[in-house]
Design a protein around this motif. Sequence first.
Motif, PDB file in Angstrom:
ATOM      1  N   CYS A 153       0.780   3.973  -2.800  1.00  0.00           N
ATOM      2  CA  CYS A 153       0.571   5.325  -2.430  1.00  0.00           C
ATOM      3  C   CYS A 153       1.648   6.337  -2.816  1.00  0.00           C
ATOM      4  CB  CYS A 153       0.315   5.513  -1.021  1.00  0.00           C
ATOM      5  SG  CYS A 153      -1.237   4.926  -0.255  1.00  0.00           S
ATOM      6  N   CYS A 200      -1.901  10.046   4.756  1.00  0.00           N
ATOM      7  CA  CYS A 200      -2.121   8.773   4.416  1.00  0.00           C
ATOM      8  C   CYS A 200      -0.836   7.785   4.373  1.00  0.00           C
ATOM      9  CB  CYS A 200      -2.808   8.236   3.257  1.00  0.00           C
ATOM     10  SG  CYS A 200      -3.501   6.445   3.003  1.00  0.00           S
ATOM     11  N   ARG A 210       0.909  -1.167   0.051  1.00  0.00           N
ATOM     12  CA  ARG A 210       0.030   0.104  -0.039  1.00  0.00           C
ATOM     13  C   ARG A 210       0.849   1.247  -0.088  1.00  0.00           C
ATOM     14  NH1 ARG A 210      -4.758   2.075  -1.552  1.00  0.00           N
ATOM     15  NH2 ARG A 210      -5.323   3.962  -0.136  1.00  0.00           N
ATOM     16  N   LEU A 269       0.757   8.131   7.854  1.00  0.00           N
ATOM     17  CA  LEU A 269       0.174   7.269   8.692  1.00  0.00           C
ATOM     18  C   LEU A 269       0.589   5.755   8.400  1.00  0.00           C
ATOM     19  CD1 LEU A 269      -3.357   8.759   9.017  1.00  0.00           C
ATOM     20  CD2 LEU A 269      -1.548   8.833  10.822  1.00  0.00           C
ATOM     21  N   ASP A 270       0.547   5.540   7.239  1.00  0.00           N
ATOM     22  CA  ASP A 270       0.895   4.139   6.823  1.00  0.00           C
ATOM     23  C   ASP A 270       2.244   3.761   7.066  1.00  0.00           C
ATOM     24  OD1 ASP A 270      -1.843   3.367   5.852  1.00  0.00           O
ATOM     25  OD2 ASP A 270      -1.310   3.759   3.797  1.00  0.00           O
ATOM     26  N   ASP A 314      -4.040  14.518   1.076  1.00  0.00           N
ATOM     27  CA  ASP A 314      -4.566  13.305   1.660  1.00  0.00           C
ATOM     28  C   ASP A 314      -3.473  12.118   1.465  1.00  0.00           C
ATOM     29  OD1 ASP A 314      -6.857  14.731   2.227  1.00  0.00           O
ATOM     30  OD2 ASP A 314      -7.958  14.076   0.484  1.00  0.00           O
ATOM     31  N   LYS A 315      -3.043  12.025   0.404  1.00  0.00           N
ATOM     32  CA  LYS A 315      -1.800  11.137   0.292  1.00  0.00           C
ATOM     33  C   LYS A 315      -0.833  11.337   0.856  1.00  0.00           C
ATOM     34  CE  LYS A 315      -3.338   9.689  -4.601  1.00  0.00           C
ATOM     35  NZ  LYS A 315      -4.720   9.973  -4.171  1.00  0.00           N
ATOM     36  N   TRP A 337     -11.299   4.014  -5.036  1.00  0.00           N
ATOM     37  CA  TRP A 337     -10.023   4.902  -4.940  1.00  0.00           C
ATOM     38  C   TRP A 337      -9.263   5.036  -6.076  1.00  0.00           C
ATOM     39  CZ3 TRP A 337      -4.791   3.315  -4.410  1.00  0.00           C
ATOM     40  CH2 TRP A 337      -3.948   4.295  -3.974  1.00  0.00           C
TER      41      TRP A 337
END
Length: 500
Positions: free
Chosen positions: A163, A274, A159, A277-278, A270-271, A310
């Motif tokens: 991303c 994200c 992921r 966080l990932d 947002d990416k 998505w």
Amino acid sequence: MTCPDICPTSGTDRLPESKSENSNQDGVPTSVCSPYRPGCIQPPEPKVYPPNAPPRYLPQPTDTTSGDFLGMGSIDPWAAGHLDWTPQSGITGVRPVVDKYSMTRYSTRDWRLNNESVLTPRSVDKAKLFETNTKKQLAETFEEMDKKLNNSNNELDKRIKECEDWKAKVEKTLEAITDEINILDENRARLKGACRILMLPEAISRECLELRTQRYEPDLVRDDAEQELMREVAIVGEIRRVFMNTLAKVEEQMAMNKAAKATIETDWNDKVVCLKLDKENFNWTVDSNLILYHPAVVRWPENACTLEYWKHYCAESIRNCEEVRKKSEDLRGDLMTAIIKGSQDMKLQADRTNAAFGETIAATEGMCEHLEENLKNNLQTIADLESLIANLVATLSNMNDRNKLVTSRLQARNYDRCNVENCRDNAQYALMAEAKYVKEASQKFSNKLREAESVRADLMIYRGILEKEIACKRKSLYIDKDRCSRIRAHMPTPEEFAAG
């Protein structure tokens, strides 16, 4: 139905003798002295146990399931009168017969089974089995948890890479739309500058038209220069209309570009969040000091979307931004084409107007030179005519003297001679002829003087006309050559239009 051997229903019923003398149906010997008869007691018979039998206190293979192992019948004196014990004593709950002389409640087999039950450590075995099973389950569970953790880490890593790929694409798109906005803003400023610069040729053309209205009336003509000036004003108006329409489109496109940039920036932000966080989740382990227990999180959020949506959203966001950027590039091409073509048209029209001005100025200069030459000749003619008039006046004065002389002579001869002397002699005829000739000549030259005066008046009028025309032409030359030409020397070039 009841079994007559176990549960007799009549007090007179007895077992068959042959059977009671040997054994019951379960193989347990029964008493042959029931009812008692003297001499029926037999010596004890040794019990035979099979080899390798378990200890005596444990269940034996020869144990019977019947309860009438003592040979006590249900009608013996010591019996209770009925038998309610069955081989299903452990299941149904019934027990052997008990009376006031006996405490018999269980069979030997029950006693041995109880001993086996007591000696068998079922709780310990259960505990050991539970411990073994639990340790095995723990090992399997932690192994499965490690597999799940590794799978989660692998999926998080995939992921993160996905991303990062989308983030790189979004960053590239964001940089492209940002550059496009900056370039379009520069071109918009250039177009606004061109609109401001366009005010100069419009002002110059209108100023030239207004200046040419100050020409004197003979030169108030709609010549080629006037036509080209009016066409120039019209072209400036058309170019301004094109510029303003293009500017309106640029403003609209700029709003679309900024909206697309805001959308792609939101997606990029947002990416980034994200991805951060990932990465944090990927780096967390069970030893991390930031992990806590969070209840009620093992569920799908209300605003969660599918992976397909998505991917579709990411692709659509980039595609929409690229479409807006492509439209902006096309509009920039149209904008620069409008500026360049408009400036070139202005230059061509300015050249046409300047050429028309040149022809008009050359024609006016030639006319002015010719008028000045005519004026010069006219002035010379007037001077010569005035000399002639002066000569005529002097001649008429001399003729008047001659007329006085001849008339005086005739007066004297006509009225001063007496009698016959007043005759028509040759002298008289000569004086008469002279007086006639002088009078006719005087009359003739008086007419000539009047004609000369008339011609002189005409020449003076023509002189005024020539001077007026020369002044008109000089005024036109001043307007066209000095004023308009100097003003038109400040016409902007296409490079100035393109530079904004």
